[in-house]
Design an enzyme around this catalytic site. Structure first.
Site, PDB file in Angstrom:
ATOM      1  N   GLY A  17       0.584  -0.928   0.524  1.00 16.64           N
ATOM      2  CA  GLY A  17       0.589  -0.386   0.059  1.00 16.64           C
ATOM      3  C   GLY A  17       0.594   1.353   0.547  1.00 16.64           C
ATOM      4  O   GLY A  17       1.922   1.227   0.019  1.00 16.64           O
ATOM      5  N   GLN A  18      -0.170   2.478   0.168  1.00 19.30           N
ATOM      6  CA  GLN A  18       1.044   3.378  -0.163  1.00 19.30           C
ATOM      7  C   GLN A  18       2.116   3.506   1.476  1.00 19.30           C
ATOM      8  O   GLN A  18       3.312   4.042   0.747  1.00 19.30           O
ATOM      9  CB  GLN A  18       0.007   4.594   0.157  1.00 19.30           C
ATOM     10  CG  GLN A  18       0.487   5.897   0.151  1.00 19.30           C
ATOM     11  CD  GLN A  18      -0.303   7.747   0.038  1.00 19.30           C
ATOM     12  OE1 GLN A  18      -1.468   7.502   1.147  1.00 19.30           O
ATOM     13  NE2 GLN A  18      -0.419   8.609  -0.340  1.00 19.30           N
ATOM     14  N   LEU A  19       1.532   3.378   2.410  1.00 16.42           N
ATOM     15  CA  LEU A  19       2.368   3.566   4.068  1.00 16.42           C
ATOM     16  C   LEU A  19       3.134   2.502   3.331  1.00 16.42           C
ATOM     17  O   LEU A  19       4.807   2.862   3.471  1.00 16.42           O
ATOM     18  CB  LEU A  19       1.655   3.367   4.722  1.00 16.42           C
ATOM     19  CG  LEU A  19       2.293   4.311   5.916  1.00 16.42           C
ATOM     20  CD1 LEU A  19       2.834   5.323   5.997  1.00 16.42           C
ATOM     21  CD2 LEU A  19       1.156   3.828   7.869  1.00 16.42           C
ATOM     22  N   ARG A  28      -1.861 -10.419  -1.793  1.00 13.14           N
ATOM     23  CA  ARG A  28      -2.012 -10.815  -3.372  1.00 13.14           C
ATOM     24  C   ARG A  28      -0.888 -11.443  -3.505  1.00 13.14           C
ATOM     25  O   ARG A  28      -0.101 -11.935  -2.604  1.00 13.14           O
ATOM     26  CB  ARG A  28      -1.122  -9.655  -4.342  1.00 13.14           C
ATOM     27  CG  ARG A  28      -2.370  -8.834  -4.345  1.00 13.14           C
ATOM     28  CD  ARG A  28      -1.660  -7.187  -5.354  1.00 13.14           C
ATOM     29  NE  ARG A  28      -2.708  -6.792  -5.430  1.00 13.14           N
ATOM     30  CZ  ARG A  28      -2.882  -5.411  -5.602  1.00 13.14           C
ATOM     31  NH1 ARG A  28      -2.141  -5.087  -4.076  1.00 13.14           N
ATOM     32  NH2 ARG A  28      -3.822  -4.625  -5.604  1.00 13.14           N
ATOM     33  N   TYR A  75     -15.342   2.436   8.356  1.00 13.60           N
ATOM     34  CA  TYR A  75     -13.566   2.938   8.498  1.00 13.60           C
ATOM     35  C   TYR A  75     -13.179   3.410  10.154  1.00 13.60           C
ATOM     36  O   TYR A  75     -12.513   3.198  10.962  1.00 13.60           O
ATOM     37  CB  TYR A  75     -13.229   3.789   7.356  1.00 13.60           C
ATOM     38  CG  TYR A  75     -11.610   4.209   7.351  1.00 13.60           C
ATOM     39  CD1 TYR A  75     -10.824   3.305   7.396  1.00 13.60           C
ATOM     40  CD2 TYR A  75     -10.954   5.086   7.477  1.00 13.60           C
ATOM     41  CE1 TYR A  75      -8.811   3.649   7.441  1.00 13.60           C
ATOM     42  CE2 TYR A  75     -10.070   5.989   8.090  1.00 13.60           C
ATOM     43  CZ  TYR A  75      -8.921   4.895   7.480  1.00 13.60           C
ATOM     44  OH  TYR A  75      -7.707   4.964   7.736  1.00 13.60           O
TER      45      TYR A  75
END
Ligand code: AKB
Length: 319
Positions: free
Chosen positions: A11-13, A36, A140
């Site tokens: 992910g981004q982080l 994945r 969330y």
């Protein structure tokens, strides 16, 4: 030497955190994981396919690699969470519960990223303090509040060394964020360089707390490396860098790219953004373990444009 597992590492982080951790501890000491299957780029000895909701798989990876620290980044973000609330609850709650149970069993140190999404419409919008109203309006946010309570519980009842930050929107150039409300603050840079125009999904006056990735990485490493006695909050620390409106971001980009234009077409993410604070008071993090940010809006915009330009030139060179 630490042996580290990063969940949600793609992910981004995760993409930037893995690089920073490998610089500190060495490539073989940082195991990436995600749902994945490994790509042909993955180093199979340092990548594991992992569904964090499946505890036996998590335990097997921890034991196989003799992991002593987990950076638990796997999770579903705010906008995606509204489209898939069941999945958001399952991944976010059961994933962290499994990590905390594993931490209790194997005595692991844990980092968990919470978010400004723990706050809601009745939270004071400016200088939002550490302890205040938390009435999130998104699934969330509900999972983040619950997860903070779980972290506090496991720290105080079972002695788990879990540390956490309420991160604002993160701006970065290496990887795209996926499914968040603050994603506009990253997309806008790519659009400015690619087409010179962007359609923003929040109104121009929408002001949110934001942070540049290098500051976020320093904050995460800072809290994880701090002496345990300095960490007085085990739910999650308020953390902040800058706050700006979408219009201010556009204006700053225009100082570098005067032709850049932005139109506004608010969608369902506007309501989420409106429910979050504009400016966070992070004085506890600054006092307890010495947090300081480095990048203001001007510095973020300058560096983002330079880095993305350099990447575009590199891509063209290899095309
Ligand atoms: C999101 O927009 O969902 C995240 C966050 C602020 O937690 N970037």
């Amino acid at each position: 030497m630490h042996k580290i597992l990063v969940t949600g590492s793609g992910g981004q982080l995760g993409s930037d955190l893995v690089i920073a951790l490998r610089r500190l501890y060495g490539t073989s000491h940082v195991i990436e994981s995600g749902w994945r299957e490994p790509s042909h780029h993955s180093n199979l000895s340092t990548y594991e396919t992992l569904d964090v909701t499946h505890r036996p798989s998590l335990d097997a990876i921890i034991q196989h690699h003799q992991v002593d620290t987990i950076y638990h980044l796997a999770g579903v973000l705010s906008a995606k969470g509204e489209q898939q609330p069941d999945r958001c609850w399952d991944v976010n709650i059961n994933g962290l519960r499994n990590v905390l149970e594993a931490a209790k069993t194997f005595q692991l140190q844990v980092f968990f990223p919470s978010s400004i999404a723990v706050f809601g419409p009745h939270t004071p919008k400016f200088d939002t303090t550490q302890i205040t109203i938390e009435d999130p309006s998104t699934m969330y946010g509900i999972t983040k509040v619950t997860r903070e309570l779980l972290c506090h519980y496991y720290a105080h009842h079972f002695g788990v060394d879990v540390r956490s930050l309420r991160l604002p929107g993160i701006i970065s150039y290496s990887a795209f964020p996926g499914g968040g409300t603050t994603d506009f603050a990253v997309e806008i840079f790519h659009a400015a360089l690619a087409s010179g125009t962007y359609t923003c999904f929040v109104r121009p006056e929408t002001r949110l707390p934001m942070m540049y990735m290098p500051d976020a990485i320093r904050a995460i490493l800072g809290i994880m490396q701090a002496d345990a006695s300095a960490i007085k909050i085990r739910s999650s620390y308020n953390i902040a860098a800058v706050s700006f409106s979408a219009a201010e971001l556009v204006a700053e980009i225009q100082t570098h790219l005067p032709q850049f234009t932005c139109r506004y077409a608010p969608d369902f993410r506007q309501a989420i953004a409106d429910s979050w604070p504009s400016v966070i008071d992070d004085s506890k993090a600054r006092a307890d373990w010495g947090w300081q940010h480095q990048y203001d809006l001007a510095a973020i915009v300058k560096d983002m444009l330079q880095q993305l330009e350099a990447t575009r030139r590199e891509v063209c060179r290899h095309a």
